[in-house]
Write a protein that holds these residues in place. Sequence first.
Motif, PDB file in Angstrom:
ATOM      1  N   ALA A 146      26.243   9.734  14.871  1.00 33.16           N
ATOM      2  CA  ALA A 146      27.420   8.897  15.138  1.00 33.16           C
ATOM      3  C   ALA A 146      27.199   7.474  14.628  1.00 33.16           C
ATOM      4  CB  ALA A 146      27.730   8.894  16.629  1.00 33.16           C
ATOM      5  N   ARG A 147      25.987   6.954  14.793  1.00 38.72           N
ATOM      6  CA  ARG A 147      25.692   5.608  14.279  1.00 38.72           C
ATOM      7  C   ARG A 147      25.739   5.580  12.756  1.00 38.72           C
ATOM      8  NH1 ARG A 147      20.672   4.634  18.497  1.00 38.72           N
ATOM      9  NH2 ARG A 147      21.939   3.842  20.249  1.00 38.72           N
ATOM     10  N   ASN A 148      25.168   6.609  12.128  1.00 40.13           N
ATOM     11  CA  ASN A 148      25.217   6.691  10.664  1.00 40.13           C
ATOM     12  C   ASN A 148      26.658   6.776  10.172  1.00 40.13           C
ATOM     13  OD1 ASN A 148      22.413   6.744  10.659  1.00 40.13           O
ATOM     14  ND2 ASN A 148      22.283   8.965  10.408  1.00 40.13           N
ATOM     15  N   ALA A 149      27.442   7.624  10.849  1.00 43.15           N
ATOM     16  CA  ALA A 149      28.832   7.821  10.435  1.00 43.15           C
ATOM     17  C   ALA A 149      29.641   6.541  10.610  1.00 43.15           C
ATOM     18  CB  ALA A 149      29.463   8.960  11.239  1.00 43.15           C
ATOM     19  N   LYS A 150      29.416   5.849  11.694  1.00 42.61           N
ATOM     20  CA  LYS A 150      30.141   4.595  11.939  1.00 42.61           C
ATOM     21  C   LYS A 150      29.871   3.594  10.824  1.00 42.61           C
ATOM     22  CE  LYS A 150      30.866   1.099  15.537  1.00 42.61           C
ATOM     23  NZ  LYS A 150      30.468   0.650  16.901  1.00 42.61           N
ATOM     24  N   LYS A 151      28.626   3.529  10.389  1.00 41.16           N
ATOM     25  CA  LYS A 151      28.246   2.615   9.305  1.00 41.16           C
ATOM     26  C   LYS A 151      28.881   3.023   7.990  1.00 41.16           C
ATOM     27  CE  LYS A 151      24.195   1.208   6.605  1.00 41.16           C
ATOM     28  NZ  LYS A 151      22.726   1.380   6.441  1.00 41.16           N
ATOM     29  N   GLU A 152      28.832   4.315   7.640  1.00 45.15           N
ATOM     30  CA  GLU A 152      29.360   4.771   6.356  1.00 45.15           C
ATOM     31  C   GLU A 152      30.883   4.656   6.292  1.00 45.15           C
ATOM     32  OE1 GLU A 152      27.679   5.406   3.778  1.00 45.15           O
ATOM     33  OE2 GLU A 152      25.648   5.695   4.558  1.00 45.15           O
ATOM     34  N   VAL A 153      31.564   5.026   7.372  1.00 43.11           N
ATOM     35  CA  VAL A 153      33.030   4.976   7.383  1.00 43.11           C
ATOM     36  C   VAL A 153      33.521   3.530   7.295  1.00 43.11           C
ATOM     37  CG1 VAL A 153      35.085   5.459   8.777  1.00 43.11           C
ATOM     38  CG2 VAL A 153      33.302   7.187   8.549  1.00 43.11           C
ATOM     39  N   ALA A 154      32.738   2.600   7.834  1.00 44.78           N
ATOM     40  CA  ALA A 154      33.106   1.180   7.761  1.00 44.78           C
ATOM     41  C   ALA A 154      32.917   0.613   6.361  1.00 44.78           C
ATOM     42  CB  ALA A 154      32.288   0.376   8.765  1.00 44.78           C
ATOM     43  N   ASN A 155      32.208   1.346   5.490  1.00 40.25           N
ATOM     44  CA  ASN A 155      31.952   0.877   4.123  1.00 40.25           C
ATOM     45  C   ASN A 155      32.282   1.983   3.122  1.00 40.25           C
ATOM     46  OD1 ASN A 155      30.416  -1.872   4.462  1.00 40.25           O
ATOM     47  ND2 ASN A 155      29.564  -0.477   6.004  1.00 40.25           N
ATOM     48  N   PRO A 156      33.555   2.372   3.041  1.00 38.70           N
ATOM     49  CA  PRO A 156      33.919   3.514   2.192  1.00 38.70           C
ATOM     50  C   PRO A 156      33.752   3.207   0.712  1.00 38.70           C
ATOM     51  CG  PRO A 156      35.885   2.414   2.994  1.00 38.70           C
ATOM     52  CD  PRO A 156      34.729   1.770   3.692  1.00 38.70           C
ATOM     53  N   LYS A 157      33.543   4.268  -0.058  1.00 31.15           N
ATOM     54  CA  LYS A 157      33.448   4.161  -1.506  1.00 31.15           C
ATOM     55  C   LYS A 157      34.846   4.325  -2.113  1.00 31.15           C
ATOM     56  CE  LYS A 157      28.918   3.926  -1.407  1.00 31.15           C
ATOM     57  NZ  LYS A 157      28.724   3.919   0.043  1.00 31.15           N
ATOM     58  N   ASP A 158      35.038   3.771  -3.299  1.00 29.06           N
ATOM     59  CA  ASP A 158      36.331   3.884  -3.966  1.00 29.06           C
ATOM     60  C   ASP A 158      36.419   5.213  -4.707  1.00 29.06           C
ATOM     61  OD1 ASP A 158      38.141   1.666  -3.514  1.00 29.06           O
ATOM     62  OD2 ASP A 158      36.509   0.426  -4.269  1.00 29.06           O
ATOM     63  N   VAL A 159      36.597   6.267  -3.948  1.00 32.75           N
ATOM     64  CA  VAL A 159      36.761   7.602  -4.505  1.00 32.75           C
ATOM     65  C   VAL A 159      37.965   8.260  -3.848  1.00 32.75           C
ATOM     66  CG1 VAL A 159      34.308   7.884  -4.998  1.00 32.75           C
ATOM     67  CG2 VAL A 159      35.224   8.697  -2.826  1.00 32.75           C
ATOM     68  N   PHE A 160      38.513   9.243  -4.525  1.00 28.51           N
ATOM     69  CA  PHE A 160      39.681   9.970  -4.042  1.00 28.51           C
ATOM     70  C   PHE A 160      39.293  11.440  -3.916  1.00 28.51           C
ATOM     71  CE2 PHE A 160      43.703  12.291  -5.060  1.00 28.51           C
ATOM     72  CZ  PHE A 160      44.400  11.929  -3.918  1.00 28.51           C
TER      73      PHE A 160
END
Length: 646
Positions: A146-160
């Motif tokens: 959950a901590r990892n996911a919170k960090k990654e979702v807060a910094n999304p990549k510009d992909v579709f």
Amino acid sequence: MDHLDKRLFKSFLFLLMLCFMASTAMAQSTRKLVRSGDKLFNMANFRTALPYYERALERDPDNAKALYRAGISLIAFDKEKASEYIYKAYKLKPKVEDDILYWLGRVDLVNYEFDRAIQHGTNYQKGLGKRDVEGKEQAALLIQHARNAKKEVANPKDVFVKNLGPVINTAFSEHSPVISKDDSYLLFTSRAQNVTGGKEAVDGEYYEDIFESRRLGPETWETPRSLSGRLNGTGHDASIQLFDNDNKLLMYRQDQNGDLFVADRSGGDWSPPVKLNANINTRDFESDAFITADGNTMYFSTNSRSENGDLDIYYAKRQPNGEWGAPKNFGNGVNTQYDEDSPYFTPDGLTMYFSSRGHSTMGGYDIFTIKFDTVARRWSRPVNVGYPINTPDDDTYYRLSADGRLAYLSSYRMGGYGEKDIYTINYIKSAIVRGHVYSLRDSTIIPGVELVFTGKAGNNTPLEYRDVTKPDLGNYQVTVLSARPYQVTLSKDGKNLATEQFEVPLSTNDTTVVEKDFYIDFGGTTGIGAQSYAFKRIYFDTDRYNLRPESISELDNLVNVLKANPSLRISIDGHCDARASDSYNILLGENRAMAAYNYLIKAGIPSNRMITVSYGERRPAAPNDSPENMQLNRRTEFNVIRGNEQ
């Protein structure tokens, strides 16, 4: 008691006894359904267990155990409904089972409720006994994911990330995409009903078969065909890699516990698969593999040499006689105590992608990448490729197209058609936005107007692009990062003329051109595109088009603006999330637009001042990968289409 009273009393007792017997029979029937579901649930056959729990809930909607286990069974199919069931079970019976807090955390995680997942994982951990080492480890993993996911979702990549669609994907699992060099021929693995033999495996899905499909257009595929006979047996068969100029197929077959095979079609049709030698295949499980572009090295996943039965990545070199040599462990930089699977290399051999349940995963399998340093002669540390490629559920089988323009992967993410689906990943490119700035009063061009486009990158880094309209044509042109809204500020001689919100559509090829003209009241009054006309969106519940109370308030504000500005005409645009077919969503979007249209008609706005448009799921405001984002897509927007003076 007289004779009549006695007869009435006996009738009442008889009816009471009938009601009691019916109630007892229904309770027994409910318990029997739950027990039948439990037998399948305990074998992890969630797909087949679920209907028993659903039928039990039809009879007893507050059966906490049926709710709880139905919720767990639903996590792979419908994450929002799974959350609804598990939370209701917890509310009805907080101790319905010992691990209820853990599963609350799990369902929170896949629904992007990361703080709640951390809290439930922590509470579950606190309640475990000192000797429950396994439970504490699972709780710690949940919290870390959950901590990892919170960090990654807060910094999304510009992909579709886009679902490959219902022609390829079904309510069952589709995975292991294999694409030809010209990106026109797709092999993939499916567990749908039309597999060879049509037999169910112990988990309720059908045995895996390899299917093929050919591209009909940029986003369309022909109906898949099973490669029965030569390649598909009655057990599990899965596609892995096309190699040797697309004439050979590396594949998986359920032989012993799972082995790797090669089939050849240089003669026209696929040959019977040939099993690789004992250096590769063992009595244990070999799951996936990749042969490098030069054909000399094979990387593969196996659990034959691990201490706890997890998958690790090994590699073997081709020998002078053509056979594969003794395997070597890729190393602790890649392999962990958890599963590592699905290795894939770029053609230059300097970048590897793989799937892992270890490292900094957001939950389940995530895609990771490592790069080879040609100077230091060593591999880098694994890096999570980030959100939205990875999600809090399983994401695996990452494969690039030959030109590197897009990638394919398999994922359990929200918005799919059932279980695991195949998706494409496009890296978002720039788009050219060009047009003119005109006077709203007489449609003449206005030179010397500065336009400033401000927005944000996927990781929230500010973006800013600007240009000034040319003296002769009053035109401008900016190159901006696509697939995001921009605030456009128009000014001249230091004076702000107008501000407008403008959404630039997705571009994946750096050649997209978007035409956008701006109209301003150069006399100083606020004109079309000004902030006062930036109407708020209204939102809808899943699969609904009735107006919410807060939507009524916004529509009343719109009515006031339209009545105060009788020259304004608007477009009412209906939008949906991506959880149904395109044709269904077009109709649903139209119904959402008409809901607002009909309200405005009743409020006295003439019909000739409004048009309705449905975009269905085609213009998402956000990725369809979380309940919050899908809510942003279930909307109706209001855009000014003309504001000429009377």
